[in-house]
Design an enzyme around this catalytic site. Structure first.
Site, PDB file in Angstrom:
ATOM      1  N   CYS A  79     -76.643 -15.164 -28.558  1.00  0.00           N
ATOM      2  CA  CYS A  79     -76.834 -14.983 -30.094  1.00  0.00           C
ATOM      3  C   CYS A  79     -78.395 -15.008 -30.243  1.00  0.00           C
ATOM      4  O   CYS A  79     -78.932 -14.226 -31.162  1.00  0.00           O
ATOM      5  CB  CYS A  79     -76.292 -15.952 -30.785  1.00  0.00           C
ATOM      6  SG  CYS A  79     -74.498 -16.140 -30.512  1.00  0.00           S
ATOM      7  N   CYS A  82     -80.993 -11.933 -30.586  1.00  0.00           N
ATOM      8  CA  CYS A  82     -81.000 -11.210 -32.213  1.00  0.00           C
ATOM      9  C   CYS A  82     -81.558 -12.006 -33.239  1.00  0.00           C
ATOM     10  O   CYS A  82     -82.159 -11.656 -34.061  1.00  0.00           O
ATOM     11  CB  CYS A  82     -79.484 -10.903 -32.357  1.00  0.00           C
ATOM     12  SG  CYS A  82     -79.254  -9.180 -31.441  1.00  0.00           S
ATOM     13  N   HIS A  83     -80.796 -13.394 -33.288  1.00  0.00           N
ATOM     14  CA  HIS A  83     -81.031 -14.046 -34.398  1.00  0.00           C
ATOM     15  C   HIS A  83     -82.007 -15.052 -34.215  1.00  0.00           C
ATOM     16  O   HIS A  83     -82.513 -15.849 -35.447  1.00  0.00           O
ATOM     17  CB  HIS A  83     -79.630 -14.964 -34.809  1.00  0.00           C
ATOM     18  CG  HIS A  83     -78.554 -14.109 -35.135  1.00  0.00           C
ATOM     19  ND1 HIS A  83     -78.368 -13.402 -36.192  1.00  0.00           N
ATOM     20  CD2 HIS A  83     -77.376 -13.734 -34.182  1.00  0.00           C
ATOM     21  CE1 HIS A  83     -77.350 -12.580 -36.369  1.00  0.00           C
ATOM     22  NE2 HIS A  83     -76.568 -12.881 -35.288  1.00  0.00           N
ATOM     23  N   MET A 120     -73.410  -7.073 -35.915  1.00  0.00           N
ATOM     24  CA  MET A 120     -72.628  -8.355 -35.806  1.00  0.00           C
ATOM     25  C   MET A 120     -71.959  -8.426 -34.543  1.00  0.00           C
ATOM     26  O   MET A 120     -70.839  -7.309 -35.048  1.00  0.00           O
ATOM     27  CB  MET A 120     -72.564  -9.140 -36.804  1.00  0.00           C
ATOM     28  CG  MET A 120     -71.713 -10.523 -36.252  1.00  0.00           C
ATOM     29  SD  MET A 120     -72.654 -11.825 -35.447  1.00  0.00           S
ATOM     30  CE  MET A 120     -71.501 -12.890 -35.276  1.00  0.00           C
ATOM     31  N   HIS A 359     -93.805  -4.692 -30.860  1.00  0.00           N
ATOM     32  CA  HIS A 359     -92.859  -5.244 -29.721  1.00  0.00           C
ATOM     33  C   HIS A 359     -93.994  -4.632 -28.265  1.00  0.00           C
ATOM     34  O   HIS A 359     -94.777  -5.174 -27.935  1.00  0.00           O
ATOM     35  CB  HIS A 359     -91.763  -4.413 -29.254  1.00  0.00           C
ATOM     36  CG  HIS A 359     -90.779  -4.735 -27.901  1.00  0.00           C
ATOM     37  ND1 HIS A 359     -90.703  -6.076 -27.843  1.00  0.00           N
ATOM     38  CD2 HIS A 359     -90.345  -3.997 -27.098  1.00  0.00           C
ATOM     39  CE1 HIS A 359     -90.082  -6.217 -26.629  1.00  0.00           C
ATOM     40  NE2 HIS A 359     -90.053  -4.984 -26.104  1.00  0.00           N
ATOM     41  N   HIS A 401     -89.470   2.691 -28.250  1.00  0.00           N
ATOM     42  CA  HIS A 401     -89.579   1.874 -27.250  1.00  0.00           C
ATOM     43  C   HIS A 401     -90.338   2.485 -26.283  1.00  0.00           C
ATOM     44  O   HIS A 401     -90.043   3.034 -25.232  1.00  0.00           O
ATOM     45  CB  HIS A 401     -88.346   1.406 -26.837  1.00  0.00           C
ATOM     46  CG  HIS A 401     -88.539  -0.081 -25.878  1.00  0.00           C
ATOM     47  ND1 HIS A 401     -88.796   0.282 -24.468  1.00  0.00           N
ATOM     48  CD2 HIS A 401     -87.882  -1.233 -25.909  1.00  0.00           C
ATOM     49  CE1 HIS A 401     -88.930  -0.903 -23.859  1.00  0.00           C
ATOM     50  NE2 HIS A 401     -88.483  -1.758 -24.605  1.00  0.00           N
TER      51      HIS A 401
END
Length: 575
Positions: A79, A82-83, A120, A359, A401
């Site tokens: 998790c 992402c979070h 999710m 990024h 990317h």
């Protein structure tokens, strides 16, 4: 019981209201989100669960010590990428207690079990988590997030080792290696790098490093190789030694992605810099020993909503050629920081507001402008390193990317820089010549269609007429195991597919093809064919002119090869 039923019904009714295609047609285990995106976003963080301090909240449902430990493990493995470690949101939504306590246990269980079209994962129905795990996670998310420890000068110095002091190192190159055509190859799951001679294709050294080396960078002189693992361990390798070896090492945090060295005239090899995901900061070190000198926190306000973010991770860092500066990407706040290292006691930082989720990126062909990808914002920020400001913010495809990107002269629009995308099959070409081609400058002049989404790297070379695009994270086997190549002079004719994995002659395995990398001469392209740790992998070398197979490098020691960095091209920023 009644409130529990209502929460469950509300969650299920919301799911039922979603478009039917979301559930029926998605090939992803994560409804509504392409598999290639989730493969990228969902990588585990290398923070050990036991390092994070537990914080029990009195208003939240109880958790036993064993349950809390299990929840931390699941969160960091599945998790946090992402979070965010602190659950403040990154590429995923925030999961702070003001949200989760209102939702309640049963409501949270529905979403963990079934997922959402916003990305999710459906952890339950996909079989990834058990019913018991889902119940634990629903309760865990209502407690304050366990916080990993800070990591400052004391901790860095405790991990710092100088294996060979500068005065005891060679005064000249002691080996016969052609260092400029040497490749530093990440052996991801082995926690090693392989040094491979570009001419003979032989492994000349295997060197133990941190886990999952993210990048290799070369000092301005070309003597020192710096590698950083996702576990934030940096190894400094002296390429002049009879057998290249680690001469200094340090751990700069708990999770990291970037390392770079000073390249401005007069400061060559003087400093190194590393950026960390946790804690959110970067550190400037002495370039000959890795002794930490200056730590800079990146916590602060986001560029859009001007809200405080406690976990803005440091992504790519490049060395300015025009000033004694490091160009630092701060991911969650969307800021590029120009850190002037001329006087570390009076450190000057220019803060440039760009777009969130910065990024990776690299130089355009003149090496004045840095093209930085704000991936989840679908934008490329153009940073003028002479003026010290943003020159443009360019809208591109979904989740750019580029790696460092690809520079070439377009037959119609002049010099361009290219990025591929994780979220779609396109390649965006951005004009980069404001002097001779002002109408095209900092605009997408052409959009190409390649094989599919899930691309991690795009590559060409000043001596090449080819543009290579990988699709490593694409869920289709035929796509992830091949490469798309465009003729730069005939881009409208589309791409040709080369079966790189098939050419490798490997047996079973994922055989994902990743990161084209040129040799110094620009006449060979190297591709990693990446399988699991317990399966055979390889490196396939292609003749750039003929696009024919030239060599296959196989060795039991080539365990999960991913990134490859040619010493000369990395040192000189040739891409």
């Amino acid at each position: 019981m009644q409130s529990r039923k209502l929460a469950l019904a509300a969650g299920l009714s919301l799911l039922a209201a979603l478009p039917a295609f979301t559930w029926a047609q998605s090939k992803s285990a994560h409804p509504g989100t392409p598999e290639e995106e989730m493969r990228y976003k969902g990588a585990p963080v290398p923070i050990k669960p036991e390092e994070a301090k537990e914080t029990l909240s009195p208003k939240a449902p109880p958790l036993s010590a064993d349950e809390f430990a299990r929840a931390k493990q699941i969160y960091f493995e599945r998790c946090a990428g992402c979070h965010g470690v602190l659950r403040k949101g990154a590429t995923g939504k925030p999961l702070t207690t003001d949200i989760t306590l209102k939702a309640g246990t049963e409501y949270l269980k529905v979403f963990i079990n079934y997922g959402t079209p916003g990305g999710m994962p459906n952890w339950g129905t996909s079989g990834e988590l058990t019913e018991k795990d889902i119940d634990i996670m629903a309760r865990f998310l209502q407690h304050e997030p366990p916080t990993p420890p800070e990591y400052g000068l004391k901790e860095m110095k405790a991990s710092w080792k100088v294996n060979v002091a500068p005065e005891k190192r060679p005064t000249k190159k002691m080996n016969k290696l052609d260092l400029e055509n040497l490749f530093s190859v990440t052996l991801r799951d082995a926690g090693e790098i392989a040094l491979i001679d570009g001419a003979s294709k032989k492994i000349v050294a295997i060197i133990k490093t941190g886990y999952a080396v993210h990048i290799s960078r070369i000092s301005a002189s070309g003597r020192y190789l710096f590698v950083i693992g996702r576990d934030a361990k940096i190894d400094m390798i002296d390429l002049w030694m009879e057998t290249p070896a680690v001469v200094a090492e340090i751990k700069v945090g708990l999770e990291a992605r970037s390392v770079e060295t000073s390249k401005y005239k007069g400061y060559e090899d003087k400093y190194a810099v590393a950026g960390t995901y946790w804690p959110p900061q970067f550190v400037i070190m002495k370039g000959d020993t890795l002794e930490p000198v200056k730590i800079v926190s990146t916590r602060g306000m986001t560029v859009d909503t001007q809200e405080y973010h406690p976990e803005p991770r440091v992504a790519a860092i490049v060395a300015n050629h025009h000033k004694p500066e490091f160009v630092v990407n701060v991911k969650e706040t969307g800021k590029v920081m120009l850190a002037n290292y001329a006087d570390l006691n009076n450190l000057k930082i220019t803060e440039i507001a760009t777009a969130r989720f910065l990024h990776d990126g690299g130089w355009e062909s003149t090496q004045r402008y840095v093209m930085m990808a704000a991936n989840q914002s679908n934008k490329i920020s153009v940073i003028d390193t002479v003026e010290g400001k943003q020159a443009a913010l360019v809208e591109v495809g979904k989740i750019p990317h580029p790696g460092r990107g690809a520079n070439f002269v377009h037959p119609k629009f002049g010099p361009v820089w290219a990025t591929s995308h994780l979220g779609d099959e396109t390649v965006s070409l951005i004009g980069t010549d404001p002097k001779k081609h002002p109408k095209q400058a900092w605009k997408v002049v052409q959009t190409l269609k390649a094989q599919g989404g899930g691309s991690l790297f795009i590559k060409t070379h000043p001596k090449s007429k080819n543009l290579w695009v990988d699709t490593t994270l694409n869920p289709e086997t035929a796509v992830s195991q091949s490469i798309a190549v465009f003729d730069i002079n005939s881009l409208d004719k589309g791409f040709k597919v080369l079966p790189i994995a098939e050419w490798s002659g490997l047996g079973e395995g994922a055989k994902r093809v990743v990161q084209p990398e040129y040799n110094k001469a620009g006449d060979e392209v190297w591709f990693s064919v990446w399988s699991a740790k317990n399966q055979q992998s390889a490196i396939v070398v292609v003749d750039d002119k003929t696009r024919k197979l030239k060599a296959v490098i196989k060795d039991p020691k080539l365990i999960t090869p991913t990134g490859k960095f040619n010493v000369y091209n990395t040192q000189k920023d040739v891409y």
